[in-house]
Design a protein around this motif. Structure first.
Motif, mmCIF file in Angstrom:
data_model
loop_
_atom_site.group_PDB
_atom_site.id
_atom_site.type_symbol
_atom_site.label_atom_id
_atom_site.label_comp_id
_atom_site.label_asym_id
_atom_site.label_seq_id
_atom_site.Cartn_x
_atom_site.Cartn_y
_atom_site.Cartn_z
ATOM 1 N N CYS A 5 -6.619 3.334 3.660
ATOM 2 C CA CYS A 5 -5.842 3.445 2.428
ATOM 3 C C CYS A 5 -6.076 4.830 1.832
ATOM 4 O O CYS A 5 -7.232 5.226 1.638
ATOM 5 C CB CYS A 5 -6.255 2.357 1.440
ATOM 6 S SG CYS A 5 -5.469 2.525 -0.193
ATOM 7 N N ILE A 32 10.448 -0.313 -3.130
ATOM 8 C CA ILE A 32 9.631 -0.854 -2.046
ATOM 9 C C ILE A 32 10.208 -2.201 -1.656
ATOM 10 O O ILE A 32 10.501 -3.028 -2.521
ATOM 11 C CB ILE A 32 8.163 -1.002 -2.472
ATOM 12 C CG1 ILE A 32 7.561 0.370 -2.797
ATOM 13 C CG2 ILE A 32 7.333 -1.682 -1.377
ATOM 14 C CD1 ILE A 32 6.158 0.291 -3.387
ATOM 15 N N GLN A 42 10.063 -5.477 1.477
ATOM 16 C CA GLN A 42 9.462 -6.089 2.662
ATOM 17 C C GLN A 42 10.221 -7.368 2.964
ATOM 18 O O GLN A 42 10.395 -8.219 2.088
ATOM 19 C CB GLN A 42 7.980 -6.393 2.457
ATOM 20 C CG GLN A 42 7.319 -6.982 3.705
ATOM 21 C CD GLN A 42 5.812 -7.090 3.581
ATOM 22 O OE1 GLN A 42 5.283 -7.170 2.481
ATOM 23 N NE2 GLN A 42 5.125 -7.104 4.702
ATOM 24 N N PRO A 46 5.448 -3.208 4.470
ATOM 25 C CA PRO A 46 6.471 -2.866 3.479
ATOM 26 C C PRO A 46 6.892 -1.409 3.645
ATOM 27 O O PRO A 46 6.171 -0.598 4.228
ATOM 28 C CB PRO A 46 5.754 -3.097 2.143
ATOM 29 C CG PRO A 46 4.308 -2.906 2.454
ATOM 30 C CD PRO A 46 4.117 -3.419 3.851
ATOM 31 N N HIS A 51 -0.427 -0.099 2.670
ATOM 32 C CA HIS A 51 -1.157 0.293 1.464
ATOM 33 C C HIS A 51 -0.240 0.639 0.299
ATOM 34 O O HIS A 51 -0.709 1.135 -0.728
ATOM 35 C CB HIS A 51 -2.062 1.483 1.791
ATOM 36 C CG HIS A 51 -3.023 1.227 2.916
ATOM 37 N ND1 HIS A 51 -3.992 0.248 2.859
ATOM 38 C CD2 HIS A 51 -3.133 1.802 4.135
ATOM 39 C CE1 HIS A 51 -4.677 0.247 3.994
ATOM 40 N NE2 HIS A 51 -4.173 1.165 4.783
ATOM 41 N N TRP A 84 1.288 -1.352 -1.739
ATOM 42 C CA TRP A 84 1.000 -2.175 -2.920
ATOM 43 C C TRP A 84 -0.150 -1.567 -3.727
ATOM 44 O O TRP A 84 -0.164 -1.660 -4.956
ATOM 45 C CB TRP A 84 0.633 -3.601 -2.510
ATOM 46 C CG TRP A 84 1.540 -4.222 -1.501
ATOM 47 C CD1 TRP A 84 1.186 -4.767 -0.295
ATOM 48 C CD2 TRP A 84 2.963 -4.380 -1.573
ATOM 49 N NE1 TRP A 84 2.278 -5.246 0.372
ATOM 50 C CE2 TRP A 84 3.399 -5.028 -0.381
ATOM 51 C CE3 TRP A 84 3.919 -4.027 -2.524
ATOM 52 C CZ2 TRP A 84 4.720 -5.323 -0.131
ATOM 53 C CZ3 TRP A 84 5.248 -4.323 -2.258
ATOM 54 C CH2 TRP A 84 5.633 -4.966 -1.085
ATOM 55 N N CYS A 85 -1.103 -0.965 -3.037
ATOM 56 C CA CYS A 85 -2.249 -0.360 -3.720
ATOM 57 C C CYS A 85 -1.840 0.922 -4.439
ATOM 58 O O CYS A 85 -2.270 1.177 -5.559
ATOM 59 C CB CYS A 85 -3.363 -0.059 -2.716
ATOM 60 S SG CYS A 85 -4.844 0.687 -3.431
ATOM 61 N N PRO A 136 1.376 -0.033 -7.772
ATOM 62 C CA PRO A 136 1.271 -1.380 -8.349
ATOM 63 C C PRO A 136 2.410 -1.715 -9.310
ATOM 64 O O PRO A 136 2.507 -2.866 -9.760
ATOM 65 C CB PRO A 136 -0.075 -1.344 -9.082
ATOM 66 C CG PRO A 136 -0.313 0.109 -9.371
ATOM 67 C CD PRO A 136 0.275 0.853 -8.207
ATOM 68 N N HIS A 140 5.384 -1.984 -8.468
ATOM 69 C CA HIS A 140 6.395 -2.749 -7.734
ATOM 70 C C HIS A 140 6.445 -4.179 -8.228
ATOM 71 O O HIS A 140 5.413 -4.774 -8.579
ATOM 72 C CB HIS A 140 6.078 -2.748 -6.242
ATOM 73 C CG HIS A 140 6.971 -3.652 -5.451
ATOM 74 N ND1 HIS A 140 8.294 -3.363 -5.203
ATOM 75 C CD2 HIS A 140 6.728 -4.872 -4.883
ATOM 76 C CE1 HIS A 140 8.828 -4.343 -4.501
ATOM 77 N NE2 HIS A 140 7.915 -5.263 -4.299
ATOM 78 N N GLY A 141 7.633 -4.734 -8.260
ATOM 79 C CA GLY A 141 7.807 -6.123 -8.670
ATOM 80 C C GLY A 141 9.245 -6.555 -8.458
ATOM 81 O O GLY A 141 10.109 -5.740 -8.116
#
Length: 250
Positions: A47, A72, A74, A81, A128, A130-131, A134, A136-137
């Protein structure tokens, strides 16, 4: 069957013994080895933030691009993703800058350009994402809260111009306005540059104006209809600062 495979039996012999396809045996053997951590192959890339040395200036710029024109996704067909930043084809220099930032933040990942009508998606795949992002939603950004994590805010505070450039290069522009004035009985035309940033998200506009405040750029809010979606930078000294550190899209 797995016992035979673990003891070294050949895939073909096991397939004949149990009267099942050879490909099925190979798949089960691979899945069994993967479960036990014995599957050969290269080690997954680290990461960039947790395990590596994150390029903070490049990340600040890429974060601005993502908050403006990035997304992003997936789906079931993808193991990782994907991050996509949409760039207009009329700005090839911007696409190069975006790609360089993506490669700097994710040095172990490939970046590709996907042609779309009038634009390109610069895309990479990474587990990585998502890390690193953050924010994203589900749904559109302006329909949900967008807030920076403390570690992200520290990077933006350390590199505010890179963050501002990313936001301008995504949802902003530099234009030249003009007006006329009566001078000694003669009407003369005057031109003056200004910067605009337009985004429906109150949170993203606030992140932009906070960064402007940090670097001493004066700004105003202009309503489009009844919605204050536009941030304007028009004062001469502030435009000069923006020209030094941001400049027009290219």
């Amino acid at each position: 069957m797995l016992t035979l495979l673990r003891d070294g039996a050949r895939n073909a012999d096991v397939a004949r013994q149990f009267n099942i396809p050879l490909g099925t045996v190979s798949h089960w053997k691979h899945a069994d080895r993967a479960t036990r951590g014995e599957c050969p192959g290269r080690t997954p890339p680290p990461c960039p933030r947790c395990d590596g040395d994150l390029d903070s200036p490049a990340y600040a710029y890429l974060l601005g691009l993502y908050l403006g024109d990035g997304y992003i996704i997936q789906n079931r067909a993808m193991r990782s993703p994907s991050l996509s930043i949409t760039c207009d084809e009329s700005h090839p220099g911007l696409m190069d800058e975006c790609e360089n930032a993506m490669r700097s933040v994710f040095p172990n990942n490939s970046v590709c350009r996907v042609r779309r009508k009038g634009c390109r998606d610069l895309k990479l795949y990474s587990m990585h994402l998502w890390c690193l992002f953050p924010q994203h939603g589900p749904g559109k950004k302006h329909d949900r809260t967008i807030a920076l994590e403390p570690w992200q805010q520290a990077i933006v505070d350390a590199h505010p111009w890179e963050f501002i450039r990313g936001l301008i290069h995504s949802d902003g522009c530099r234009i030249t306005n003009w007006t006329t004035r009566l001078v000694a009985g003669e009407r003369k035309r005057y031109e003056y540059p200004r910067y605009f940033f337009s985004n429906k998200s109150d949170d993203i506009r606030k992140l932009f104006t906070n960064a402007l405040d940090r670097v001493g750029v004066e700004w105003t809010t202009l309503a489009r209809g009844s919605d204050p979606f536009n941030i304007s930078v028009a004062r001469k000294a502030s435009v000069a600062l923006m020209d030094t550190h941001v400049g027009p899209k290219h």
